[in-house]
Design an enzyme around this catalytic site. Structure first.
Site, PDB file in Angstrom:
ATOM      1  N   GLU A 165       0.800  -1.226   0.000  1.00 29.88           N
ATOM      2  CA  GLU A 165       0.000   0.000   0.000  1.00 29.88           C
ATOM      3  C   GLU A 165       0.837   1.282   0.000  1.00 29.88           C
ATOM      4  O   GLU A 165       0.334   2.363   0.275  1.00 29.88           O
ATOM      5  CB  GLU A 165      -0.982  -0.005   1.191  1.00 29.88           C
ATOM      6  N   TYR A 167       3.383   2.032   2.000  1.00 28.96           N
ATOM      7  CA  TYR A 167       3.931   2.415   3.304  1.00 28.96           C
ATOM      8  C   TYR A 167       5.449   2.167   3.341  1.00 28.96           C
ATOM      9  O   TYR A 167       6.050   1.740   2.360  1.00 28.96           O
ATOM     10  CB  TYR A 167       3.227   1.625   4.414  1.00 28.96           C
ATOM     11  N   ARG A 215       2.516  -8.932   4.199  1.00 27.39           N
ATOM     12  CA  ARG A 215       1.585  -8.349   3.217  1.00 27.39           C
ATOM     13  C   ARG A 215       2.405  -7.728   2.107  1.00 27.39           C
ATOM     14  O   ARG A 215       3.147  -6.762   2.322  1.00 27.39           O
ATOM     15  CB  ARG A 215       0.705  -7.314   3.910  1.00 27.39           C
ATOM     16  N   HIS A 253      -1.642   3.790  -1.776  1.00 31.44           N
ATOM     17  CA  HIS A 253      -2.709   4.746  -1.476  1.00 31.44           C
ATOM     18  C   HIS A 253      -2.723   5.918  -2.451  1.00 31.44           C
ATOM     19  O   HIS A 253      -3.754   6.528  -2.671  1.00 31.44           O
ATOM     20  CB  HIS A 253      -2.584   5.268  -0.039  1.00 31.44           C
ATOM     21  N   GLN A 340     -18.801   4.450   3.124  1.00 28.04           N
ATOM     22  CA  GLN A 340     -19.401   5.627   3.757  1.00 28.04           C
ATOM     23  C   GLN A 340     -19.223   5.675   5.271  1.00 28.04           C
ATOM     24  O   GLN A 340     -19.007   6.744   5.817  1.00 28.04           O
ATOM     25  CB  GLN A 340     -20.891   5.701   3.407  1.00 28.04           C
TER      26      GLN A 340
HETATM   27  P1  NAP Z   1     -27.815  16.728  -2.681  1.00 31.73           P
HETATM   28  O1  NAP Z   1     -26.564  16.041  -2.377  1.00 31.73           O
HETATM   29  O2  NAP Z   1     -28.425  17.612  -1.673  1.00 31.73           O
HETATM   30  O3  NAP Z   1     -27.582  17.543  -4.025  1.00 31.73           O
HETATM   31  C1  NAP Z   1     -28.575  18.340  -4.571  1.00 31.73           C
HETATM   32  C2  NAP Z   1     -28.015  19.074  -5.780  1.00 31.73           C
HETATM   33  O4  NAP Z   1     -29.039  19.855  -6.321  1.00 31.73           O
HETATM   34  C3  NAP Z   1     -26.873  19.980  -5.465  1.00 31.73           C
HETATM   35  O5  NAP Z   1     -25.921  19.837  -6.495  1.00 31.73           O
HETATM   36  C4  NAP Z   1     -27.483  21.374  -5.467  1.00 31.73           C
HETATM   37  O6  NAP Z   1     -26.481  22.225  -6.003  1.00 31.73           O
HETATM   38  C5  NAP Z   1     -28.675  21.227  -6.380  1.00 31.73           C
HETATM   39  N1  NAP Z   1     -29.860  21.938  -5.963  1.00 31.73           N
HETATM   40  C6  NAP Z   1     -30.420  22.028  -4.749  1.00 31.73           C
HETATM   41  N2  NAP Z   1     -31.550  22.737  -4.782  1.00 31.73           N
HETATM   42  C7  NAP Z   1     -31.736  23.130  -6.059  1.00 31.73           C
HETATM   43  C8  NAP Z   1     -32.714  23.881  -6.730  1.00 31.73           C
HETATM   44  N3  NAP Z   1     -33.757  24.375  -6.096  1.00 31.73           N
HETATM   45  N4  NAP Z   1     -32.569  24.068  -8.042  1.00 31.73           N
HETATM   46  C9  NAP Z   1     -31.537  23.573  -8.713  1.00 31.73           C
HETATM   47  N5  NAP Z   1     -30.567  22.850  -8.132  1.00 31.73           N
HETATM   48  C10 NAP Z   1     -30.662  22.616  -6.809  1.00 31.73           C
HETATM   49  O7  NAP Z   1     -28.959  15.704  -3.064  1.00 31.73           O
HETATM   50  P2  NAP Z   1     -28.899  14.390  -3.926  1.00 31.73           P
HETATM   51  O8  NAP Z   1     -27.869  14.440  -4.976  1.00 31.73           O
HETATM   52  O9  NAP Z   1     -30.301  14.168  -4.333  1.00 31.73           O
HETATM   53  O10 NAP Z   1     -28.483  13.315  -2.899  1.00 31.73           O
HETATM   54  C11 NAP Z   1     -29.322  13.040  -1.780  1.00 31.73           C
HETATM   55  C12 NAP Z   1     -28.564  12.289  -0.719  1.00 31.73           C
HETATM   56  O11 NAP Z   1     -28.248  11.010  -1.186  1.00 31.73           O
HETATM   57  C13 NAP Z   1     -27.276  12.984  -0.353  1.00 31.73           C
HETATM   58  O12 NAP Z   1     -27.108  12.985   1.037  1.00 31.73           O
HETATM   59  C14 NAP Z   1     -26.245  12.141  -0.955  1.00 31.73           C
HETATM   60  O13 NAP Z   1     -25.065  12.111  -0.172  1.00 31.73           O
HETATM   61  C15 NAP Z   1     -26.900  10.784  -0.970  1.00 31.73           C
HETATM   62  N6  NAP Z   1     -26.331  10.026  -2.068  1.00 31.73           N
HETATM   63  C16 NAP Z   1     -25.157   9.420  -1.852  1.00 31.73           C
HETATM   64  C17 NAP Z   1     -24.565   8.743  -2.885  1.00 31.73           C
HETATM   65  C18 NAP Z   1     -23.265   8.049  -2.675  1.00 31.73           C
HETATM   66  O14 NAP Z   1     -22.696   7.573  -3.616  1.00 31.73           O
HETATM   67  N7  NAP Z   1     -22.785   7.954  -1.480  1.00 31.73           N
HETATM   68  C19 NAP Z   1     -25.150   8.687  -4.120  1.00 31.73           C
HETATM   69  C20 NAP Z   1     -26.358   9.318  -4.301  1.00 31.73           C
HETATM   70  C21 NAP Z   1     -26.927   9.997  -3.262  1.00 31.73           C
HETATM   71  P3  NAP Z   1     -26.593  23.804  -6.062  1.00 31.73           P
HETATM   72  O15 NAP Z   1     -27.459  24.202  -4.902  1.00 31.73           O
HETATM   73  O16 NAP Z   1     -25.172  24.293  -5.993  1.00 31.73           O
HETATM   74  O17 NAP Z   1     -27.215  24.106  -7.376  1.00 31.73           O
HETATM   75 FE1  SF4 Z   2     -17.903  -0.018   4.756  1.00 33.17          FE
HETATM   76 FE2  SF4 Z   2     -20.190  -1.108   5.535  1.00 33.17          FE
HETATM   77 FE3  SF4 Z   2     -20.083   0.317   3.259  1.00 33.17          FE
HETATM   78 FE4  SF4 Z   2     -18.965  -2.106   3.448  1.00 33.17          FE
HETATM   79  S1  SF4 Z   2     -21.152  -1.628   3.583  1.00 33.17           S
HETATM   80  S2  SF4 Z   2     -18.040  -0.314   2.582  1.00 33.17           S
HETATM   81  S3  SF4 Z   2     -18.196  -2.086   5.545  1.00 33.17           S
HETATM   82  S4  SF4 Z   2     -19.744   1.090   5.340  1.00 33.17           S
END
Ligand code: NAP
Ligand code: SF4
Length: 672
Positions: A165, A167, A215, A253, A340
């Site tokens: 990795e 290190y 490793r 990394h 996450q």
């Molecule tokens: P979000 O993360 O809150 O993003 C919303 C987007 O819309 C932002 O880019 C924002 O940018 C824009 N926005 C907000 N209000 C707006 C408006 N009135 N008009 C136009 N643009 C607007 O919401 P999301 O993408 O729907 O995700 C929802 C949740 O799911 C989040 O917490 C996210 O972390 C989670 N999620 C996680 C993953 C992952 O891979 N871990 C994948 C999908 C979703 P601006 O305000 O700058 O325009």
């Molecule tokens: Fe990490 Fe749990 Fe997501 Fe697997 S499911 S990557 S252990 S948070």
């Protein structure tokens, strides 16, 4: 005959026999750093109870200069030995075995005292290391030995010497980071002297009946990395020096190739370990993106390795092995490789946990077991929050009924699973279904609960989730404007698309729109996409052609109003992958815009306050502007004076993710 004969076969190491071929790989949880050894003990003992063959701890520093960050766990004092002894006793009492990883971070150590073979700063660290002199190298080796001896005193079954990795040890192996011209640098025999000396002197100090895992970085994925001939030479040398097992490390990394994210195909790197099989006589372990017993079984049956390392899957489900062995593999909580709650937490200095299993590292705080009084519980909504509360409550002995308006469980996860590279989410939904059934929950699909349906329950929980939020842009009602939910449900989309919103869902939808394939990506296509080659042909296993992805399926412009870089708020360990992938797919990412109107021709935007209007031509405009809570039922209950709990997106829609939803559900159920 069990379903996993290779996986569940014992492994005889000569002086000790492991009960199966599952290694819980090293994970830095930040638990040791809490100083609460009761929690540390509970975490490892719980995994020992689940039947894993051998565990490796998170990295333990051999000395202060080698600590990953100032204050990171080490084994420096007698008191440390006592603490570790309590944990190894707990593991042994639960029938497990555990090795301590000795991790010297070298130039990755997050502090000004970091040391390395040469004074070359890593691209991912702000600290330039001091080039260590020959006396300093002898001290580092001595510290590895002392650490191993202390590990033995602390009751460990062995140690893992972290040589991959990127290190400290890994840094000696390649010219990229080792520019020395003394006996520790220059040709490969000199560059590999450090790991060989460490293994040999550790073996001498700990005696013959103590596991030493080495490793070994089998594919560095950085320029000027090792060749496979060098990998084989090192493997043979550490075997001769006294290693008991060789474990696989994949990528430094600082590599710009994803190695463990969910978009990496399952078992994507076992071919690298397989190349080493037959070159050494000791067992070899393979690793990375192996998360199901069927996958691990196939890897072993194909002769890729003697043992399989799984780290995050054992966070997700400590009972991985026992469920595999007892016909309950469908009930294994799936690691969806999202990072996450594990790696993103680790890198933020927070305690690790798991999105699908919030009890991970919180074993003493969210205990398992039955409730004192059995209650009737109604749950409205079978998304992640609703399923989590329902299953946990039912496992605690409550009588649980779930009302779900749709034809299947999973809520928003049913959109996520349609995103290329998120195929693991299919298994997530299937596991939710299986868990509800196994827990005896009365699941009523296609049933939109009304307030009257909820009278008579001891507890009512509203987990009715979220709905896509409108952006409030003139023209949003035109027929070519779609929500992300419509797109991910299969609505037809033209060749030119403007995506409004660049949160997690804007990125997911853009990836969906530019990708043209059904099902998971093949390992060959994925390697081409990221420019992964064969270390037998090219140093470090980087394809000299670089990434060569498929052509994008559509022309996508993704926009946000904030003037910052798009994707800046995505996950710490995965955001760069999403950005890089959309770059490869030529997605035009534009920030700092204001939306004027949507027309049949496309989207009209303005850049900055005084900017001129500009038409972004688009056949479709897709709104990914976040969500609003759905809480009509909660409001109706409140109007009747009936109390209820509100969880997940129905509680707070902003920045909702499955991690928060599940955590809230499990914690609520633990109090009922
Ligand atoms: P979000 O993360 O809150 O993003 C919303 C987007 O819309 C932002 O880019 C924002 O940018 C824009 N926005 C907000 N209000 C707006 C408006 N009135 N008009 C136009 N643009 C607007 O919401 P999301 O993408 O729907 O995700 C929802 C949740 O799911 C989040 O917490 C996210 O972390 C989670 N999620 C996680 C993953 C992952 O891979 N871990 C994948 C999908 C979703 P601006 O305000 O700058 O325009
Ligand atoms: Fe990490 Fe749990 Fe997501 Fe697997 S499911 S990557 S252990 S948070």
């Amino acid at each position: 005959m069990n379903s996993f004969p290779h996986l569940l076969a014992p492994l005889d190491l000569g002086f000790v026999t492991l009960k199966n071929r599952v290694l819980m790989g090293s994970m830095h949880t930040n638990l040791e750093e809490t100083g609460d050894w009761g929690r540390v003990n509970a975490f490892y003992a719980r995994r020992a109870e689940g039947g894993v063959g051998l565990m490796v701890t998170g990295g333990i520093a051999p000395n202060r200069e080698g600590a990953v960050f100032p204050g990171a766990a080490g084994l420096f004092k007698d008191r440390d030995i006592v603490n570790h002894r309590g944990m190894t006793d707990a593991v042994h009492a639960a029938g497990g075995r555990i090795a301590m990883q000795i991790l010297h971070a070298g130039r990755y150590a997050y502090g000004p005292d970091c040391v390395a073979p040469s004074a070359l700063k890593s691209p991912i660290s702000p600290f330039a290391p001091t080039a260590i002199d020959a006396t300093g190298i002898e001290k580092q080796i001595a510290d590895f030995v002392t650490s191993a001896v202390r590990a033995r005193e602390a009751g460990y079954d062995g140690v893992e010497i972290m040589g991959s990795e990127g290190y400290f040890i890994n840094e000696f192996l390649v010219a990229r980071t080792n520019r020395r011209d003394d006996e520790w640098g220059g040709d490969y025999a000199n560059r590999m002297r450090l790991p060989v000396e460490i293994v040999s002197r550790v073996r001498e100090a700990v005696g013959p009946d103590f596991i030493i895992i080495y490793r070994l970085s089998m594919i560095d994925l950085v320029p000027d990395g090792s060749t496979f001939d060098e990998v084989v030479a090192l493997a043979k040398a550490v075997e001769a020096a006294g290693a008991t097992i060789i474990n696989t490390g994949i990528g430094w990394h600082e590599a710009r190739v994803p190695t463990i994210a969910t978009s990496v195909p399952r078992a994507a790197f076992t071919w690298v370990t397989k190349k080493l099989m037959g070159h050494v006589g000791i067992p070899v372990i393979t690793s990375n993106r192996i998360n199901r017993p069927e996958v691990a079984e196939a890897v072993l049956a194909e002769g890729c390795a003697d043992m399989v390392s799984m780290a995050r899957p054992l966070l997700a489900d400590p009972d991985f092995v026992v469920k595999s062995a007892t016909g309950r593999a469908h009930l294994i909580a799936p690691c969806i490789a999202c990072n996450q709650a594990c790696l993103d937490h680790t890198f933020a200095g927070k305690l690790t946990s798991c999105l699908v299993n919030p009890r991970a590292c919180h074993e003493t705080q969210i205990p398992e077991g039955h409730a004192a009084t059995v209650k009737t519980v109604a749950v409205v909504g079978a998304g992640p929050a609703g399923v989590a509360v329902a299953v946990t409550a039912a496992e605690r002995g409550h009588k649980v009924t779930v009302f779900e308006k749709d034809a299947r469980v999973g809520g928003q996860i049913n959109y996520a699973k349609m995103v290329p590279g998120k195929e693991e989410f299919h298994g997530f939904v299937e596991w939710m279904e299986a868990s509800l059934a196994a827990a005896g929950v009365d699941l009523r699909l296609n049933t939109a609960a009304k307030a009257d349906d909820l009278s008579g329950f001891d507890e009512v929980i509203i987990a009715s989730g979220v709905a896509p939020r409108a952006a409030g842009i003139p023209g949003e009602d035109l027929p070519h404007v779609l929500t992300y939910a419509q797109v991910l449900s299969g609505a037809p989309v033209g060749d030119r698309v403007a995506v409004i919103g660049a949160g997690g869902i804007g990125f997911d939808v853009s990836e969906y729109l530019v990708t043209d394939r059904d099902g998971p990506e093949s390992i060959a296509d994925w390697k081409a996409n990221w420019g992964v080659g064969d270390p037998a042909e090219t140093r470090g296993g980087l394809d000299p052609r670089g990434p060569h992805p498929h052509a994008p399926a559509r022309q996508v412009v993704m926009l946000q109003r904030k003037a910052e870089k798009l994707g800046r708020r995505l996950g710490k360990t995965t955001g760069w992958i999403h950005r890089a992938q959309l770059d490869l797919m030529k997605v035009d990412m534009q920030g700092g815009v204001s939306y004027e109107r949507i027309t049949p021709e496309g989207l009209v935007v303005r850049r900055g306050e005084d900017g001129t209007e500009e038409l972004i031509p688009a056949d479709n405009v897709v709104i990914c502007a976040g969500q609003n809570s759905v809480r009509d039922l909660a409001d109706a209950l409140a109007a009747r004076g009936q109390s209820c709990h509100i969880i997940g997106g129905a509680d707070v829609a902003a920045e909702l993710d499955a991690k928060r939803a599940i955590d809230q559900g499990v914690r609520l159920a633990a109090t009922l």
